[in-house]
Design a protein around this motif. Structure first.
Motif, PDB file in Angstrom:
ATOM      1  N   TRP A 196       0.775  -1.110   0.012  1.00  0.00           N
ATOM      2  CA  TRP A 196      -0.046  -0.008  -0.090  1.00  0.00           C
ATOM      3  C   TRP A 196       0.766   1.348  -0.115  1.00  0.00           C
ATOM      4  CZ3 TRP A 196      -2.625   2.312   4.890  1.00  0.00           C
ATOM      5  CH2 TRP A 196      -3.380   3.407   4.534  1.00  0.00           C
ATOM      6  N   VAL A 197       0.705   1.930  -1.064  1.00  0.00           N
ATOM      7  CA  VAL A 197       1.355   3.368  -1.167  1.00  0.00           C
ATOM      8  C   VAL A 197       0.489   4.453  -0.652  1.00  0.00           C
ATOM      9  CG1 VAL A 197       2.642   4.680  -2.820  1.00  0.00           C
ATOM     10  CG2 VAL A 197       2.968   2.605  -3.123  1.00  0.00           C
ATOM     11  N   LEU A 198       1.068   4.979   0.494  1.00  0.00           N
ATOM     12  CA  LEU A 198       0.202   6.234   1.133  1.00  0.00           C
ATOM     13  C   LEU A 198       1.255   7.235   1.320  1.00  0.00           C
ATOM     14  CD1 LEU A 198      -2.097   7.510   2.328  1.00  0.00           C
ATOM     15  CD2 LEU A 198      -1.478   6.476   4.424  1.00  0.00           C
ATOM     16  N   ILE A 199       1.107   8.223   0.526  1.00  0.00           N
ATOM     17  CA  ILE A 199       1.908   9.380   0.354  1.00  0.00           C
ATOM     18  C   ILE A 199       1.136  10.635   1.060  1.00  0.00           C
ATOM     19  CG2 ILE A 199       3.301  11.094  -0.835  1.00  0.00           C
ATOM     20  CD1 ILE A 199       3.697   8.659  -2.915  1.00  0.00           C
ATOM     21  N   GLU A 200       1.370  11.212   2.192  1.00  0.00           N
ATOM     22  CA  GLU A 200       1.069  12.411   2.673  1.00  0.00           C
ATOM     23  C   GLU A 200       2.020  13.582   2.951  1.00  0.00           C
ATOM     24  OE1 GLU A 200      -1.122  11.413   6.082  1.00  0.00           O
ATOM     25  OE2 GLU A 200      -2.748  10.340   5.163  1.00  0.00           O
ATOM     26  N   GLY A 201       1.814  14.616   2.592  1.00  0.00           N
ATOM     27  CA  GLY A 201       2.871  15.803   2.841  1.00  0.00           C
ATOM     28  C   GLY A 201       4.453  15.456   2.372  1.00  0.00           C
ATOM     29  N   GLY A 202       4.227  15.036   1.311  1.00  0.00           N
ATOM     30  CA  GLY A 202       5.455  14.645   0.433  1.00  0.00           C
ATOM     31  C   GLY A 202       6.487  13.271   1.065  1.00  0.00           C
ATOM     32  N   ARG A 203       5.764  12.622   1.909  1.00  0.00           N
ATOM     33  CA  ARG A 203       6.359  11.610   2.614  1.00  0.00           C
ATOM     34  C   ARG A 203       5.582  10.212   2.546  1.00  0.00           C
ATOM     35  NH1 ARG A 203      10.575  13.771   5.363  1.00  0.00           N
ATOM     36  NH2 ARG A 203      10.790  12.071   7.080  1.00  0.00           N
ATOM     37  N   ILE A 204       6.371   9.052   2.393  1.00  0.00           N
ATOM     38  CA  ILE A 204       5.526   7.773   2.206  1.00  0.00           C
ATOM     39  C   ILE A 204       5.504   7.041   3.515  1.00  0.00           C
ATOM     40  CG2 ILE A 204       7.709   6.944   1.320  1.00  0.00           C
ATOM     41  CD1 ILE A 204       5.742   5.009  -0.703  1.00  0.00           C
ATOM     42  N   LEU A 205       4.374   6.305   3.693  1.00  0.00           N
ATOM     43  CA  LEU A 205       4.225   5.460   4.968  1.00  0.00           C
ATOM     44  C   LEU A 205       5.079   4.238   4.772  1.00  0.00           C
ATOM     45  CD1 LEU A 205       2.717   5.053   7.812  1.00  0.00           C
ATOM     46  CD2 LEU A 205       1.196   3.987   6.245  1.00  0.00           C
ATOM     47  N   ALA A 206       5.853   4.303   5.921  1.00  0.00           N
ATOM     48  CA  ALA A 206       6.665   2.690   6.100  1.00  0.00           C
ATOM     49  C   ALA A 206       6.406   2.158   7.474  1.00  0.00           C
ATOM     50  CB  ALA A 206       8.054   3.139   5.837  1.00  0.00           C
ATOM     51  N   ALA A 207       6.727   0.962   7.615  1.00  0.00           N
ATOM     52  CA  ALA A 207       6.492   0.120   8.747  1.00  0.00           C
ATOM     53  C   ALA A 207       7.352  -0.834   8.915  1.00  0.00           C
ATOM     54  CB  ALA A 207       5.056  -0.836   8.655  1.00  0.00           C
ATOM     55  N   ARG A 208       7.981  -1.058  10.334  1.00  0.00           N
ATOM     56  CA  ARG A 208       8.785  -1.821  10.830  1.00  0.00           C
ATOM     57  C   ARG A 208       8.201  -3.101  11.486  1.00  0.00           C
ATOM     58  NH1 ARG A 208      11.967  -2.469  15.210  1.00  0.00           N
ATOM     59  NH2 ARG A 208      11.355  -0.487  16.244  1.00  0.00           N
ATOM     60  N   PRO A 209       8.385  -4.357  10.986  1.00  0.00           N
ATOM     61  CA  PRO A 209       7.684  -5.444  11.624  1.00  0.00           C
ATOM     62  C   PRO A 209       8.294  -5.711  12.953  1.00  0.00           C
ATOM     63  CG  PRO A 209       8.027  -5.844   9.437  1.00  0.00           C
ATOM     64  CD  PRO A 209       8.869  -4.575   9.720  1.00  0.00           C
TER      65      PRO A 209
END
Length: 138
Positions: free
Chosen positions: A15-28
């Motif tokens: 899932w590509v979620l970009i807000e405010g020029g930044r992309i969401l990332a997650a660390r399992p």
């Protein structure tokens, strides 16, 4: 007769979620690398079904199925050349509040300058988003 080993393929959706020029990332949990949220399909799931399930499990939000749109499909070698990762990426609207689930240790917003902190296939996505003007260079 000797046969060559088949190359390992890890087939994922993200899932590509970009807000405010930044992309969401997650660390399992238990990992030290951030990824674009998503995961592997179970059984005969479609990309959309996998995406909806994985994001609900990882980030406690519901994606709106009708809004899912393909961004692109990216490939990169696994570390050590032990195979290939293919990542089909999608945007989608969501409802709910983003939060790390029990599977996710931490979520963060990355700019293009953080590209080196994600795996190679995610770096290919970052490069494409930059080239398309969707992720600023700054």
């Amino acid at each position: 007769m000797r046969t060559e080993p088949t190359e390992r393929l890890i087939d994922t959706v993200a899932w590509v979620l970009i807000e405010g020029g930044r992309i969401l990332a997650a660390r399992p949990r238990g990992k030290d690398v951030f990824y674009i949220p998503g995961g592997k399909r179970e059984g005969d799931e479609t990309d959309r079904q996998t995406l909806l399930r994985e994001i609900r499990e990882e980030l406690t939000v519901a994606l709106i199925a009708e809004s899912v749109a393909h961004v692109g499909t990216y490939e990169a070698a696994l570390p050590g050349g032990a195979g290939l990762v293919r990542m089909a990426c999608y945007t989608a609207d969501h409802v709910g509040v983003l939060a790390a689930s029990s599977e996710i240790e931490e979520i963060a917003w990355f700019g293009y300058a953080d590209r080196a902190l994600v795996p190679p296939v995610d770096q290919v996505l970052f490069d494409d988003l930059l080239a398309r003007g969707l992720l600023p260079a700054g």
